[in-house]
Design an enzyme around this catalytic site. Structure first.
Site, short mmCIF file in Angstrom:
data_model
loop_
_atom_site.label_atom_id
_atom_site.label_comp_id
_atom_site.label_asym_id
_atom_site.label_seq_id
_atom_site.Cartn_x
_atom_site.Cartn_y
_atom_site.Cartn_z
N ASP A 103 -92.85 16.52 4.39
CA ASP A 103 -92.34 16.33 5.75
C ASP A 103 -91.62 14.99 5.93
OD1 ASP A 103 -93.21 18.81 6.45
OD2 ASP A 103 -94.89 18.16 7.69
N CYS A 148 -88.34 31.17 6.56
CA CYS A 148 -87.76 30.24 7.52
C CYS A 148 -86.75 29.37 6.80
CB CYS A 148 -88.83 29.41 8.21
SG CYS A 148 -89.56 28.18 7.14
N ARG A 168 -92.12 30.83 2.48
CA ARG A 168 -93.39 30.53 3.16
C ARG A 168 -94.28 31.75 3.38
NH1 ARG A 168 -92.48 25.87 7.53
NH2 ARG A 168 -94.63 25.46 6.99
N ARG A 200 -89.47 20.62 18.84
CA ARG A 200 -90.71 21.30 18.41
C ARG A 200 -91.77 20.28 18.00
NH1 ARG A 200 -89.77 24.32 13.51
NH2 ARG A 200 -92.00 24.00 13.57
N LYS A 232 -98.99 16.44 15.82
CA LYS A 232 -98.78 17.87 16.10
C LYS A 232 -99.58 18.74 15.13
CE LYS A 232 -95.00 19.93 14.30
NZ LYS A 232 -95.33 21.13 13.50
N ASN A 233 -99.50 18.40 13.85
CA ASN A 233 -100.13 19.27 12.86
C ASN A 233 -101.66 19.17 12.83
OD1 ASN A 233 -97.67 20.23 12.19
ND2 ASN A 233 -97.54 19.27 10.16
C1 UD1 Z 1 -98.09 22.69 6.64
C2 UD1 Z 1 -97.44 21.84 7.71
C3 UD1 Z 1 -96.01 21.53 7.32
C4 UD1 Z 1 -95.95 20.89 5.93
C5 UD1 Z 1 -96.70 21.74 4.92
C6 UD1 Z 1 -96.83 21.05 3.57
C7 UD1 Z 1 -98.58 22.54 9.72
C8 UD1 Z 1 -98.51 23.27 11.01
N1 UD1 Z 1 -97.48 22.59 8.96
O1 UD1 Z 1 -97.38 23.92 6.56
O2 UD1 Z 1 -95.48 20.63 8.30
O3 UD1 Z 1 -94.59 20.80 5.51
O4 UD1 Z 1 -98.04 22.00 5.40
O5 UD1 Z 1 -97.43 19.83 3.70
O6 UD1 Z 1 -99.56 21.88 9.42
N2 UD1 Z 1 -98.00 29.06 0.13
C9 UD1 Z 1 -98.11 30.30 -0.49
N3 UD1 Z 1 -98.92 31.24 0.08
C10 UD1 Z 1 -99.63 31.00 1.23
C11 UD1 Z 1 -99.51 29.73 1.85
C12 UD1 Z 1 -98.70 28.79 1.28
O7 UD1 Z 1 -97.50 30.56 -1.53
O8 UD1 Z 1 -100.36 31.89 1.69
C13 UD1 Z 1 -97.13 28.03 -0.46
C14 UD1 Z 1 -95.96 27.65 0.45
O9 UD1 Z 1 -94.87 28.52 0.30
C15 UD1 Z 1 -95.65 26.24 -0.03
C16 UD1 Z 1 -97.04 25.69 -0.37
O10 UD1 Z 1 -97.88 26.83 -0.57
O11 UD1 Z 1 -94.87 26.28 -1.20
C17 UD1 Z 1 -97.64 24.78 0.68
O12 UD1 Z 1 -97.56 25.43 1.93
P1 UD1 Z 1 -98.63 25.18 3.09
O13 UD1 Z 1 -99.46 24.01 2.77
O14 UD1 Z 1 -99.34 26.47 3.37
O15 UD1 Z 1 -97.70 24.85 4.32
P2 UD1 Z 1 -98.02 25.17 5.83
O16 UD1 Z 1 -99.50 25.14 6.02
O17 UD1 Z 1 -97.27 26.36 6.28
#
Ligand code: UD1
Length: 422
Positions: free
Chosen positions: A307, A116, A121, A399, A22-23
């Site tokens: 995950d 969420c 996030r 999902r 999915k990701n």
């Molecule tokens: C993706 C995955 C999710 C997985 C996560 C971490 C997808 C669709 N989802 O989520 O399943 O759990 O990676 O492996 O691929 N952060 C910030 N600012 C930002 C972006 C992120 O502070 O602009 C922080 C987040 O709060 C978190 C960390 O960075 O603590 C990692 O998040 P991130 O890698 O961005 O997660 P997702 O891409 O949302």
């Protein structure tokens, strides 16, 4: 609304075919916004998140068909650039359209994803990087409004934190920008690697794929021709079924996996005493004589994936001794703890560290799914719990898991999908 009724305990036996990731599919479907013609993607998991993203692209004007795990998309018909609240609120990954739409059309509006179940996030790192690439960004009426009238330009981006969808967004934006973009502290997850590989194979020059420094040569708005390709196997789905075998101490084979992507997960299973037979595209897990406790710290790839944290927490209830599980990525990702406690688990939570004392006999209960991976942890616990468990709010599960109950029933689980009476 559906719920799952699960009878336990069971032993599992046989094999499960793993679906596409999915990701990986989400950013790759978003990347079709960069394409000039039809794109054909196979091995796509038919899960709700994928359908949500396709619906979003459809709302923008794209044409698509999803059939037999294959999607054909044509984005040349896109006329709109707004990802509306009703879609974004159901799936945070909708933010993945921001980079490519902005790069192609010079403006984009995306409803701001809220917090969420697993934490705040934020998307500040996505926005900061796009600003560095010349975008003007404001937040108005709950929407991120981004404009780049003269197109985006290459920039040196240094991410303060590793972000998976942030890296994907910037890679896609950089593909159509003018000049070179360097991303330092880029995510190295296999799903990001596949996005880069597909773009690279189709004319976007990307160096450093699979490392934490990516260099993307922008095509100055020239669209990409994307040849047909298939999505990589889902390492989290595979990890979840390895845990299903482990928690029931059964033998199970998983087909269509990439064992290289599962290294941190299988290492922990081996530490716990399970046998792992690695055949590169399939993997077999064998029972442990004694299930040993484990210490886990979640990290970015190639570290142990956040995950998989919930599933291992459920598994740790069946280990002989105290396991310690530390969550480093998301501040609130322990909602499954109180539900597992309702089934008899002995878990002490202290900030972002859970200590699980085992072995505990679990008993069937009514429990509520809170997020995608937490839901699968409850399914695992129910497989080993004595009696009937009813898992409510399984829309979270739908999902991200393709045909979960069919796959588990085929190997011996007793699961029924039923409708809530109210
Ligand atoms: C993706 C995955 C999710 C997985 C996560 C971490 C997808 C669709 N989802 O989520 O399943 O759990 O990676 O492996 O691929 N952060 C910030 N600012 C930002 C972006 C992120 O502070 O602009 C922080 C987040 O709060 C978190 C960390 O960075 O603590 C990692 O998040 P991130 O890698 O961005 O997660 P997702 O891409 O949302």
């Amino acid at each position: 609304m559906d719920y799952l009724k699960i009878e336990g305990p069971v032993y599992l036996e046989g094999s499960i075919d793993i679906s596409g990731a999915k990701n990986a599919a989400l950013p790759l479907i978003a990347s079709t916004i960069l394409a000039k013609d039809d794109v054909c993607i196979s091995n796509v998991p038919e899960v709700v998140d994928i359908k949500t993203l396709l619906k979003l692209l459809g709302n923008l004007g794209a044409e698509f068909e999803l059939k037999n795990n294959q999607v054909n998309i044509n984005t040349s018909t896109i006329t709109k650039t707004t990802a509306t609240y009703d879609i974004v609120r159901t799936m945070r990954a909708s933010i993945l359209v921001l980079g490519p739409i902005l790069a192609r059309f010079g403006h984009c509006e995306v409803s701001l994803p809220g917090g969420c179940a697993i934490g705040q996030r934020p998307i500040d790192l996505h926005l900061k990087a796009l600003e560095q690439m010349g975008a003007n960004i404001s937040i108005e009426s709950g929407y991120v409004k981004a404009t780049a009238k003269d197109g985006l330009k290459g920039a040196d981006i240094i991410f303060d934190k590793i972000t998976v969808t942030g890296t994907a967004n910037v890679v896609m934006a950089a593909a159509l920008a003018k000049g070179k973009t360097t991303i330092t502290n880029a995510a190295r997850e296999p799903e990001v690697v596949q996005l880069c590989e597909v773009l690279n194979q189709n004319g976007v020059n990307i160096k450093g794929i699979g490392t934490s420094v990516l260099e993307i040569e922008g095509r100055n708005k020239e669209l990409v021709e994307i040849k047909p390709f298939g999505i990589i196997p889902d390492r989290i789905e595979a990890g979840t079924y390895l845990c299903a075998a482990a928690i029931t101490n059964s033998t199970l084979t998983l087909n269509n996996v990439c064992t290289k992507h599962l290294g941190s997960v299988t290492a922990k299973l081996e530490e716990m005493g399970f046998g792992i037979e690695d055949n590169q595209e399939s993997i077999t897990i064998k029972p442990a004589k004694v299930i040993k406790p484990v210490r886990i710290v979640t990290q970015e790839y190639p570290g142990f994936p956040t995950d998989m944290q919930a599933q291992f927490l459920a598994l740790a209830t069946q280990a002989e001794g105290a396991s310690v599980i530390e969550e480093r990525l998301f501040e609130n990702r322990f909602m499954h703890v109180s539900e597992l406690q309702r089934m008899g688990a002995d878990i002490a939570l202290n900030g972002n560290v859970a200590t699980v004392s085992g072995k505990t006999p679990l008993s069937g209960a009514d429990v509520m799914a809170t997020d995608l991976r937490a839901s699968s942890a409850l399914v695992l616990a129910a497989l080993v719990a004595r009696g009937t468990s009813n898992i409510h709010r399984i829309y979270h599960l739908d999902r991200g898991y393709d045909s979960l109950e069919e796959k588990l029933v085929k190997v011996g689980a007793k699961i029924q999908r039923l409708k809530e009476s109210i």
